[in-house]
Write a protein that holds these residues in place. Sequence first.
Motif, PDB file in Angstrom:
ATOM      1  N   ALA A 211       0.835  -1.206   0.000  1.00 21.99           N
ATOM      2  CA  ALA A 211       0.000   0.000   0.000  1.00 21.99           C
ATOM      3  C   ALA A 211       0.868   1.254   0.000  1.00 21.99           C
ATOM      4  O   ALA A 211       0.546   2.251  -0.660  1.00 21.99           O
ATOM      5  CB  ALA A 211      -0.930  -0.008   1.210  1.00 21.99           C
ATOM      6  N   LEU A 212       1.976   1.204   0.729  1.00 23.88           N
ATOM      7  CA  LEU A 212       2.882   2.349   0.830  1.00 23.88           C
ATOM      8  C   LEU A 212       3.418   2.745  -0.543  1.00 23.88           C
ATOM      9  O   LEU A 212       3.359   3.911  -0.931  1.00 23.88           O
ATOM     10  CB  LEU A 212       4.039   1.998   1.767  1.00 23.88           C
ATOM     11  CG  LEU A 212       4.999   3.125   2.146  1.00 23.88           C
ATOM     12  CD1 LEU A 212       4.387   4.013   3.218  1.00 23.88           C
ATOM     13  CD2 LEU A 212       6.329   2.557   2.641  1.00 23.88           C
ATOM     14  N   ILE A 213       3.937   1.764  -1.290  1.00 25.47           N
ATOM     15  CA  ILE A 213       4.531   2.093  -2.589  1.00 25.47           C
ATOM     16  C   ILE A 213       3.483   2.129  -3.701  1.00 25.47           C
ATOM     17  O   ILE A 213       3.645   2.841  -4.687  1.00 25.47           O
ATOM     18  CB  ILE A 213       5.673   1.123  -2.942  1.00 25.47           C
ATOM     19  CG1 ILE A 213       5.199  -0.327  -2.970  1.00 25.47           C
ATOM     20  CG2 ILE A 213       6.818   1.292  -1.965  1.00 25.47           C
ATOM     21  CD1 ILE A 213       6.287  -1.304  -3.411  1.00 25.47           C
ATOM     22  N   GLY A 214       2.381   1.376  -3.525  1.00 23.30           N
ATOM     23  CA  GLY A 214       1.317   1.413  -4.530  1.00 23.30           C
ATOM     24  C   GLY A 214       0.665   2.773  -4.612  1.00 23.30           C
ATOM     25  O   GLY A 214       0.264   3.225  -5.697  1.00 23.30           O
ATOM     26  N   SER A 215       0.574   3.458  -3.469  1.00 21.56           N
ATOM     27  CA  SER A 215      -0.057   4.779  -3.454  1.00 21.56           C
ATOM     28  C   SER A 215       0.796   5.828  -4.159  1.00 21.56           C
ATOM     29  O   SER A 215       0.347   6.957  -4.373  1.00 21.56           O
ATOM     30  CB  SER A 215      -0.326   5.211  -2.012  1.00 21.56           C
ATOM     31  OG  SER A 215       0.890   5.306  -1.281  1.00 21.56           O
ATOM     32  N   LEU A 216       2.043   5.474  -4.521  1.00 18.03           N
ATOM     33  CA  LEU A 216       2.894   6.388  -5.285  1.00 18.03           C
ATOM     34  C   LEU A 216       2.447   6.518  -6.738  1.00 18.03           C
ATOM     35  O   LEU A 216       2.826   7.467  -7.414  1.00 18.03           O
ATOM     36  CB  LEU A 216       4.349   5.894  -5.258  1.00 18.03           C
ATOM     37  CG  LEU A 216       5.138   6.122  -3.970  1.00 18.03           C
ATOM     38  CD1 LEU A 216       6.379   5.240  -3.952  1.00 18.03           C
ATOM     39  CD2 LEU A 216       5.528   7.591  -3.843  1.00 18.03           C
ATOM     40  N   MET A 217       1.663   5.557  -7.224  1.00 18.74           N
ATOM     41  CA  MET A 217       1.234   5.595  -8.624  1.00 18.74           C
ATOM     42  C   MET A 217       0.414   6.849  -8.906  1.00 18.74           C
ATOM     43  O   MET A 217      -0.514   7.166  -8.171  1.00 18.74           O
ATOM     44  CB  MET A 217       0.420   4.344  -8.970  1.00 18.74           C
ATOM     45  CG  MET A 217       1.207   3.062  -9.004  1.00 18.74           C
ATOM     46  SD  MET A 217       0.270   1.646  -9.670  1.00 18.74           S
ATOM     47  CE  MET A 217      -1.036   1.502  -8.448  1.00 18.74           C
TER      48      MET A 217
END
Length: 303
Positions: free
Chosen positions: A59-65
């Motif tokens: 979720a942490l890095i996915g929200s960077l999209m």
Amino acid sequence: MDDNSPPIFQDTCLPFQIEGQDIKGRVVRLSSSVNEILVNHKYPDHVAKLVGQSLAFTALIGSLMKYDGILTMQMKGDGPFRVLVCDFHKEGEANAGNVRGYASFEENLEMNDNISELFGENSYMAITIDQGKFMERYQGIVSLDGESLTDAAEEYFRSSEQLPTKVMLSCDKDENGVWQAGAIMIQHYARNTEEEYNREEQTTKDEWNTASVFLSSLKKTELLDKHLSLQNLLIRLYHETGVRIFNHTDVAAGCRCSEDKIRTVLASLDLEELNDIAEGGKINVTCDFCTTNHQFDLSKLLH
């Protein structure tokens, strides 16, 4: 930090930047979302903790999209913990996304804290980002050589983005037996503006070292504390320099499986393959992610 912003406690990813420094970060805390997933799968607690950490990191890095898309994190090897898969799906204009995950492991798995031993030799973590027509598909792969998922996460950023990165992950039950998971990271990003280029190099190194020490001082119980807002958590860490927050991303548990998708896959199989997997004229397909069982009548699939 905007004093008028409402406090955020859980199931949210909050981006931030340390004021006047080349350091940005993100913090996420999952509650009902991660609890729904882990309770549904009924994993042993030691497995659930690793899955929960993986969900928080995804979720942490996915929200960077920046655009609609899917980020998938997969760890795989030839050890007793065979595979762990999580993904984050962002769709629509709202700052929101769905997370899901599952794990496959040997029965009576003896858990330890060394992730490289769990997944065995030749194990790896792969991060795949697919934003469809908006950007080219990307995949980064790192070996699981370290002891923890945190080690793998930091190595991923070192190899894929060449940015100094510090990560903290945690997952545990609260006093009521509800699963909580959290993740926080800071990154020393590249300079882009004239003001950033004019900063003393030694000063930026000192600032990075100080910010890293402050992050290391964070207790994992604070990261998971549902009574401590994410804003106040950041103030505790970086109150001396100040911290600026940005638009948050809401996170929920959600699966994309559907009978239509599964029916399309089954329709591509020939009669012999369908008969092999059918029982009593029925075909049952259980989703690994949400454990939902989809049943199909064989005779209807043939027409």
